[in-house]
Design an enzyme around this catalytic site. Structure first.
Site, PDB file in Angstrom:
ATOM      1  N   ASP A 119       0.805  -1.218   0.000  1.00 45.59           N
ATOM      2  CA  ASP A 119       0.000   0.000   0.000  1.00 45.59           C
ATOM      3  C   ASP A 119       0.843   1.275   0.000  1.00 45.59           C
ATOM      4  O   ASP A 119       1.840   1.379   0.729  1.00 45.59           O
ATOM      5  CB  ASP A 119      -0.915   0.015   1.234  1.00 45.59           C
ATOM      6  CG  ASP A 119      -1.977  -1.079   1.168  1.00 45.59           C
ATOM      7  OD1 ASP A 119      -2.448  -1.376   0.053  1.00 45.59           O
ATOM      8  OD2 ASP A 119      -2.307  -1.635   2.228  1.00 45.59           O
ATOM      9  N   ARG A 291     -10.944  -0.178   6.001  1.00 48.25           N
ATOM     10  CA  ARG A 291      -9.484  -0.269   6.187  1.00 48.25           C
ATOM     11  C   ARG A 291      -8.933   0.985   6.848  1.00 48.25           C
ATOM     12  O   ARG A 291      -9.341   2.090   6.508  1.00 48.25           O
ATOM     13  CB  ARG A 291      -8.790  -0.462   4.824  1.00 48.25           C
ATOM     14  CG  ARG A 291      -7.307  -0.792   4.953  1.00 48.25           C
ATOM     15  CD  ARG A 291      -6.624  -0.898   3.598  1.00 48.25           C
ATOM     16  NE  ARG A 291      -5.948   0.354   3.284  1.00 48.25           N
ATOM     17  CZ  ARG A 291      -5.381   0.609   2.101  1.00 48.25           C
ATOM     18  NH1 ARG A 291      -5.417  -0.285   1.118  1.00 48.25           N
ATOM     19  NH2 ARG A 291      -4.759   1.760   1.906  1.00 48.25           N
TER      20      ARG A 291
HETATM   21  C1  SIN Z   1      -6.303  -3.626  -0.316  1.00 45.93           C
HETATM   22  O1  SIN Z   1      -5.541  -3.676  -1.253  1.00 45.93           O
HETATM   23  O2  SIN Z   1      -6.088  -2.967   0.693  1.00 45.93           O
HETATM   24  C2  SIN Z   1      -7.602  -4.425  -0.378  1.00 45.93           C
HETATM   25  C3  SIN Z   1      -7.394  -5.832   0.030  1.00 45.93           C
HETATM   26  C4  SIN Z   1      -8.684  -6.581   0.035  1.00 45.93           C
HETATM   27  O3  SIN Z   1      -9.746  -5.985  -0.186  1.00 45.93           O
HETATM   28  O4  SIN Z   1      -8.649  -7.784   0.271  1.00 45.93           O
END
Ligand code: SIN
Length: 300
Positions: A119, A291
């Site tokens: 990320d 998230r």
């Molecule tokens: C992400 O890349 O943060 C998403 C991962 C996911 O949705 O499993």
């Protein structure tokens, strides 16, 4: 190439019996563990936070089951591990800007995170980790894969490692979040609802191809197909074959674990040593996650 005989991470670093406040159940021999005995909705003692952190360093990604987290509680859990990132491009929840919603509806075809990546590596201080909480998941499918980048580094051929040692790669948000990027293409005219244009953060930034983890001191591969645009000092065309080779190597099955989500599951991964991939195999079904992303330090 079978790399199993070269593993010196994972089991060697794992001493699951020596935790006194949480239970740690490894998911594979090289990456991932399910943690038990933790209610993330309740206030977390410092000793529990320290054990979760240690489990994260040893296993690179840790999972919790059957949790109930409001956006505010997810934010507060994230804050126990560091300062939270407010995403430069993806709008956060109105009540909690640090929390982004990752939603794929029944009608959508493209998913968020459906390519191998780490990320926000276009940031000068990219994240320490991300914490993802599942609210709605498909009946089957929608798993997430995680790959151990220490092993990716350690199992590169000596020749390639020597060639790239000490060199840097250039990262940028543009391939995903630029006006021509895949995120804008996905949302089309609706991009305004999810995407906040942010020219300031489309600049290029260099990070070492092999970064040293600031807490474990281990070296790992630190390039990814979302945000690494070339190797420093080389053109994109010159870089491409080398990067493609690194990407294939970085995600070998021997380095990976796969997590099957249930509503209430949580994953916490170490972005400094892991790449992840959200599997897009649930057409016509809905998946909704929240998230938070914990800021890290400048890679060296
Ligand atoms: C992400 O890349 O943060 C998403 C991962 C996911 O949705 O499993």
């Amino acid at each position: 190439m079978n790399v199993a005989y070269r593993h010196d991470v994972g089991n060697a670093l794992r001493d699951v019996g020596s935790y006194s406040h949480i239970e740690v159940s490894p998911l594979t021999g090289t990456i991932g563990a399910v943690l038990g005995g933790v209610d993330l909705a309740a206030p977390l003692d410092d000793v529990v936070v320290a054990e979760i952190r240690r489990a994260l360093l040893e296993n690179l990604v840790v999972f919790f089951r059957d949790q109930t987290l409001t956006p505010e509680r997810l934010r507060d859990v994230g804050r126990r591990f560091g300062e939270l990132h407010v995403h430069e491009f993806v709008k956060g929840l109105p009540e909690c800007p640090e929390v982004i919603e990752i939603l794929k509806t029944e009608d959508e075809r493209v998913n968020f995170g459906g390519t191998w990546h780490s990320d926000v590596t276009y940031h000068d201080t990219p994240p320490l980790g991300s914490i993802l909480y599942a609210l709605e998941v498909p009946e089957a499918g929608g798993d997430t894969l995680f790959a151990n980048q220490y092993l990716a580094y350690e199992t590169l051929s000596e020749g390639l490692r020597e060639m790239l040692e000490g060199r840097k790669a250039v990262h940028s948000a543009a391939p995903i979040y630029g006006t021509q990027g895949s995120f804008a293409a996905r949302y089309g005219e609706d991009a305004g609802t999810a995407l906040q244009p942010n020219e300031d953060h489309l600049r290029e930034i260099e990070h070492p191809i092999f970064r040293t983890h600031p807490e474990t001191g281990r070296k790992g591969l630190y390039v990814n197909g979302n945000f690494t645009i070339r190797l420093a000092g080389l053109s994109e065309a010159e870089s491409r074959p080398i990067l493609e080779r690194l990407y294939v190597h970085a995600t070998m099955p021997d380095f990976c674990c796969r997590f099957r989500w249930r509503p209430g599951s949580v994953a916490f991964w170490d972005n400094r040593a892991v790449q992840h991939y959200a599997v897009n195999d649930y057409p016509g079904q809905r998946r909704r996650m929240h998230r938070v992303t914990v800021l890290g330090d400048r890679p060296y």
